[in-house]
Scaffold this motif. Structure first.
Motif, short mmCIF file in Angstrom:
data_model
loop_
_atom_site.label_atom_id
_atom_site.label_comp_id
_atom_site.label_asym_id
_atom_site.label_seq_id
_atom_site.Cartn_x
_atom_site.Cartn_y
_atom_site.Cartn_z
N UNK A 1 32.85 75.63 12.34
CA UNK A 1 34.18 76.69 12.62
C UNK A 1 34.86 76.79 13.82
N UNK A 2 34.13 76.20 15.04
CA UNK A 2 34.95 76.07 16.19
C UNK A 2 35.77 74.83 16.29
N UNK A 3 35.11 73.59 15.52
CA UNK A 3 35.75 72.42 15.49
C UNK A 3 37.06 72.73 14.58
N UNK A 4 36.96 73.42 13.39
CA UNK A 4 38.27 73.73 12.71
C UNK A 4 39.12 74.51 13.36
N UNK A 5 38.68 75.52 14.24
CA UNK A 5 39.78 76.32 14.88
C UNK A 5 40.53 75.28 16.01
N UNK B 1 44.30 72.30 5.20
CA UNK B 1 43.78 71.14 4.88
C UNK B 1 43.77 69.88 5.71
N UNK B 2 44.64 69.78 6.52
CA UNK B 2 44.78 68.90 7.69
C UNK B 2 43.91 68.91 8.71
N UNK C 1 38.61 67.49 11.10
CA UNK C 1 37.06 67.63 11.36
C UNK C 1 36.25 66.60 10.90
N UNK C 2 36.60 66.40 9.56
CA UNK C 2 35.82 65.42 8.94
C UNK C 2 35.94 63.77 9.50
N UNK C 3 37.18 63.54 9.27
CA UNK C 3 37.34 62.27 10.18
C UNK C 3 36.56 62.10 11.62
N UNK D 1 37.96 78.94 9.30
CA UNK D 1 37.82 78.40 7.94
C UNK D 1 37.31 79.38 7.03
N UNK D 2 38.00 79.69 5.95
CA UNK D 2 37.53 80.53 4.86
C UNK D 2 36.18 79.85 4.35
N UNK D 3 35.31 80.92 3.64
CA UNK D 3 33.82 80.75 3.25
C UNK D 3 33.98 79.44 2.27
N UNK D 4 35.02 79.31 1.57
CA UNK D 4 35.31 78.24 0.56
C UNK D 4 35.45 76.86 1.50
N UNK D 5 36.40 77.09 2.22
CA UNK D 5 36.58 75.86 3.21
C UNK D 5 35.33 75.38 3.74
#
Lengths: 152, 157
Positions: free
Chosen positions: A16-20, A30-31, A36-38, B87-91
């Motif tokens: 979650x913090x990486x996503x933020x 999506x980007x 995060x995944x990359x 992120x949303x729970x789905x994401x």
């Protein structure tokens, strides 16, 4: 699906913090997720042994050090990939909502502001993540705050 | 002092130039030198002694008290302008799955020896070597050395 690796729960906790951070660099769900995944993929391909260390470390203190090191490296990867992506896709970095002023700042200024104020990362870690010298970081932090406030 | 009141009074006292707020509006020039470096203290001071000394000083200094309120307000304003999207729970579920796939594709069994493994191996070797020398130097070995010495002398002559 095969058995999950023992260090996976540790990495899951920081997603979650990486996503933020990803969203602060690129304002798109999506980007940001892809970033995060990359970053994770490039980190784990090159640093398998660092992830294994997380499992091997019996001591809590040692585990904390290993985890901090991993987190710093993933943030660094995210910044490097995100910076390039923003150059390639400038249109995607223009947010039209209340954070417009923030997204008008350059990628490095956004990263510094986010890491300092939201992720509460230390100055030396910001230096490592962004690859910018610490005096320059202080200067960019002050000017970006000023820009933010002037557009508030 | 009530924080809300002090914030609102500060806000109303701020000067607008071409509808733009400037940092110097928050931090006007003061006589006290400590109040001028308050932002650096907030941002980068990891020295608790320095912070406690400043807090002690600020209780008696009007300039520093005003600057502290202004700094808090300034930081709050900038903080509100920085996004913190979760992120949303789905994401999140999708990200966990993708992460699992990445890890499953990498063969961790063949990973290089980790630092902790190397450390454990070194420790083990150190213990074995130390034990070996302890036995060599112990009193138990004296008869062995004596016999070996006699045999050596006998063989020479």
């Amino acid at each position: 699906m095969g058995m999950s690796e023992p260090f996976e729960p540790h990495i899951q906790k920081i997603i979650p913090e990486l996503f933020s951070f990803g969203y602060a660099l690129i304002p798109d769900d999506l980007q940001a997720g892809q970033l995060v995944i990359d970053a994770l993929a490039s980190f784990s391909a090159l640093n398998k042994e660092k992830l294994m260390e997380l499992t091997d470390a019996n001591d809590d203190e040692l585990q904390k050090i290993c985890f901090g090191e991993i987190k710093r490296q993933i943030y660094r990867n995210m910044f490097q990939i995100g910076k390039r992506r923003c150059e390639q896709l400038p249109a995607i970095c223009q947010e039209k909502n209340k954070f417009q002023a923030f997204y008008k700042l350059s990628v490095s200024k956004r990263a510094i502001l986010f890491l300092k104020q939201k992720a509460l990362v230390s100055l030396s870690d910001i230096e490592f993540i962004t690859g910018i010298e610490h005096l320059e970081i202080i200067s960019r932090l002050h000017t970006s705050r000023e820009e933010l406030v002037s557009q508030a | 002092m009530d924080e809300h009141l002090s914030h609102s009074s500060l806000k109303s006292s701020l000067k607008f130039k071409n509808n733009e707020l400037l940092k110097k509006d928050f931090f006007p020039k003061t006589k006290c030198i400590h109040s001028r470096k308050i932002m650096n203290l907030c941002d980068f001071s990891e020295d608790e002694k320095e912070i406690s000394l400043f807090e002690k000083h600020a209780t008696d200094c009007d300039d520093c008290q005003k600057a502290s309120i202004a700094a808090r307000f300034y930081l709050k304003m900038t903080d509100e302008a920085i996004p913190l999207f979760r992120p949303s729970s789905e994401m999140l579920e999708g990200l966990h799955t993708e992460m699992g796939e990445i890890f499953s594709r990498l063969n961790f069994k063949n990973a290089e020896e980790t630092f902790t493994q190397k450390w454990a191996w070194l420790k083990k070797t150190e213990i074995v070597v130390a034990d070996f020398f302890n036995i060599l130097i112990s009193w138990k070995m004296i008869p062995v050395y004596l016999i070996a010495g006699i045999l050596f002398m006998f063989l020479i002559h």
